[in-house]
Write a protein that holds these residues in place. Structure first.
Motif, short mmCIF file in Angstrom:
data_model
loop_
_atom_site.label_atom_id
_atom_site.label_comp_id
_atom_site.label_asym_id
_atom_site.label_seq_id
_atom_site.Cartn_x
_atom_site.Cartn_y
_atom_site.Cartn_z
N VAL A 1 20.93 -59.01 10.05
CA VAL A 1 20.27 -59.28 11.33
C VAL A 1 19.18 -60.33 11.19
CG1 VAL A 1 18.81 -58.27 13.14
CG2 VAL A 1 20.81 -57.02 12.31
N ASN A 2 18.35 -60.21 10.16
CA ASN A 2 17.16 -61.06 10.04
C ASN A 2 17.40 -62.36 9.28
OD1 ASN A 2 15.58 -59.15 11.41
ND2 ASN A 2 15.12 -58.04 9.53
N LYS B 1 12.68 -52.25 14.05
CA LYS B 1 12.37 -52.81 15.36
C LYS B 1 11.51 -51.90 16.24
CE LYS B 1 15.13 -56.29 14.42
NZ LYS B 1 14.56 -57.61 14.03
N GLY C 1 21.76 -63.99 10.92
CA GLY C 1 21.97 -64.25 12.35
C GLY C 1 22.97 -63.34 13.03
N TYR C 2 23.33 -62.21 12.42
CA TYR C 2 24.23 -61.25 13.06
C TYR C 2 23.49 -60.55 14.20
CZ TYR C 2 27.87 -61.33 9.41
OH TYR C 2 28.89 -61.69 8.56
N ASP C 3 24.20 -60.27 15.30
CA ASP C 3 23.60 -59.41 16.30
C ASP C 3 23.76 -57.95 15.87
OD1 ASP C 3 26.20 -58.53 16.98
OD2 ASP C 3 26.35 -59.94 18.65
N ARG C 4 23.11 -57.04 16.57
CA ARG C 4 23.07 -55.63 16.18
C ARG C 4 24.47 -55.05 16.05
NH1 ARG C 4 19.20 -51.30 17.07
NH2 ARG C 4 20.28 -49.29 17.18
N ASN D 1 27.46 -56.48 15.62
CA ASN D 1 28.27 -57.04 14.53
C ASN D 1 27.75 -56.63 13.16
OD1 ASN D 1 30.18 -58.37 16.11
ND2 ASN D 1 28.88 -60.18 16.35
N GLU E 1 28.66 -48.24 19.42
CA GLU E 1 29.52 -49.07 20.26
C GLU E 1 30.53 -48.21 21.01
OE1 GLU E 1 30.44 -52.84 21.80
OE2 GLU E 1 28.80 -52.23 20.47
#
Length: 494
Positions: free
Chosen positions: A52-53, A318, A56-59, A61, A455
């Motif tokens: 993620v950090n 987060k 650049g993956y979103d949550r 993925n 998901e």
């Protein structure tokens, strides 16, 4: 952290007790597993927040890749156990697994090799994981009173490594550079390999197919060739996956599990007994059925527990105020709470189980597992409250996650130290490693569900942590109800 058996031996186990009462190879296997788990949990503590950090993956993925990785980590022992039982023997399989995982950890230090590294870690774990537990089990005779104490000591090695991993690899990864953390995991795996290689003489003839007592030059050549051959194998699989991956992704979860079970069936029925080896008896089949039933129930436990590396890690990153004084707690440190709790509370829980085993009200293995599931569900009650507060205020204090991990640790101590040794007790020796692969198959399903569950629940009326309260406690209650049936199937073996 892993599965082991009902703890009936007196704990704590000191060094003198091990030397006098336990197999000479136990401390060596303890250290081998400790370093291997250091490498695994060091990498696991960093993976999702790294994706993620830094990548650049979103949550969604990041959790999906985490689910795929951890699911396959626990699925690959099915094949690794089969190959060890059939062709390699446990010792060679462990060494192949260790070398392959070391390659994977060092490959993680290079961003371009991310998927190659994960593939090597998955395959290496498949060779290593089922066989080191099965090798330990082979050092004890049937109904050996030392077995549970030995597995408890082994289990504490697992959690010593898991405790050190977030503190060392996590600190390096978050504070110095991500790839320093991954490289530290690789160094840990090399330390585990070194322990195992230096301690070979202590194993006697355990872990070989046939009458061998040591590894010869041909064995080492096989080990190095197979380990090195995993690199082109993973690259070939990745290339093939680009074509079949979209098809696989289109299958619903039950279809995927049916395909995996079909693969297991092929392995099982092709694993014909050698000459002069009797076929499985009715009692042995009953015990195998018991393993499958309890394996199904532990899916519900690990599906919740393995949120630690995914949604709980993201919650810590987060939605948790990690500032204490002028210091910010690294996200990965929260994953050290569980193994530290195992090491500190393990002797206390073992003492409780020992006294219980000596009383008129001795609890059978399924009841202990059910208690663990219910306590896990109580942890998610706390987590659901924390999520509700975070949704209103933005962040919550770190004490919420502390209590969640504490309850989950107590639940794990009720359930996890009953699995691995239980399987080695119930499984017929000639399919021991394969049956450990089956046990990890349940973990594979659970880890996959753990990553995809958020998901899956999107659009439904079930919040994630509320759903996990119901699934954990509900499964525990059902397991309590069928305990009499399981006791009959186990024939007093566990």
């Amino acid at each position: 952290m892993t599965t082991s058996s009902t703890v009936n031996a007196a704990i704590p186990i000191n060094a003198a007790h091990i030397k006098e009462r336990q197999p000479a190879a136990l401390p060596m296997l303890f250290l081998t597993e400790m370093w291997e788990r250091f490498s695994y949990y060091g990498m696991r503590a960093l993976l999702v927040i790294y994706l993620v950090n830094a990548q650049g993956y979103d949550r969604a993925n990041a959790l999906a890749l985490y689910a795929t990785y951890t699911g396959l980590v626990y699925l690959s022992p099915l094949m690794g156990g089969y190959l060890a039982d059939r062709y390699l023997g446990k010792r060679k399989a462990i060494l192949v697994g260790g070398f392959t995982m070391a390659l994977g950890h060092f490959a993680m230090a290079f961003p371009a090799f991310l998927h190659l590294a994960l593939g090597l870690l998955i395959i290496g774990n498949g060779f290593f994981k089922p066989n080191i537990g099965s090798l330990l089990g082979s050092l004890y005779r049937e109904n050996d009173p030392r077995r549970d104490g030995g597995f408890t000591f082994f289990y504490m090695g697992v959690n010593t490594g898991a405790f050190l991993a977030p503190l060392i690899a996590g600190t390096l990864g978050e504070k110095v550079g991500w790839h320093y953390g991954f490289a530290a995991a690789g160094v840990g795996m090399c330390c585990g390999l070194l322990q195992f290689v230096l301690g070979q003489k202590k194993l006697g003839n355990a872990g070989f197919i046939g009458d061998k007592t040591s590894l010869d030059k041909t064995d080492w050549l096989h080990i190095l060739l197979i380990s090195g051959g995993m690199i082109p194998l993973v690259l070939a699989v990745l290339s093939l996956w680009s074509m079949i991956g979209p098809v696989w992704s289109g299958f619903i979860f039950p279809v995927k599990m049916a395909i995996v079970l079909a693969i297991f069936a092929v392995l099982w029925f092709s694993n014909k007994p050698k000459e002069n080896v009797e076929k499985l008896t009715t009692e042995e089949w009953h015990r195998i059925i018991a393993i499958f039933i309890m394996g199904f129930f532990v899916i519900f436990f690990w599906m919740g527990f393995e949120q630690a590396g995914g949604t709980l890690s993201l919650f810590a990153d987060k939605q948790t105020d990690r500032h204490v004084g002028g210091w910010e707690i690294p996200t990965s440190y929260f994953q050290a709470i569980n193994p530290l709790g195992i090491v500190l509370l393990g002797p206390i829980m073992a003492f409780i189980w020992t006294r219980n085993a000596q009383s008129r009200f001795s609890l059978p293995t399924p009841v202990k597992m059910a208690i663990g599931m219910i306590i896990l569900g109580l942890g998610f009650v706390v987590m659901a409250m924390a999520q509700g507060k975070a949704d209103v205020s933005g962040t919550v204090g770190p004490q919420w996650l502390f209590f969640v991990y504490l309850l989950h640790t107590i639940g794990e101590l009720c359930l996890s130290p009953v699995g691995l040794s239980m399987v080695t007790k119930l499984a017929p020796a000639r399919v021991g490693a394969l049956m450990l692969g089956v046990w990890y198959l349940a973990n594979a399903a659970a880890n996959t569900l753990a990553g995809f569950l958020e998901e899956i629940l999107k659009g439904s009326s079930f919040p994630l942590f509320g759903f996990l309260v119901v699934s954990s406690i509900g499964a525990g209650i059902v397991l309590l109800m069928i305990t009499p049936l399981l006791k009959k199937l186990m024939h007093g073996k566990a």
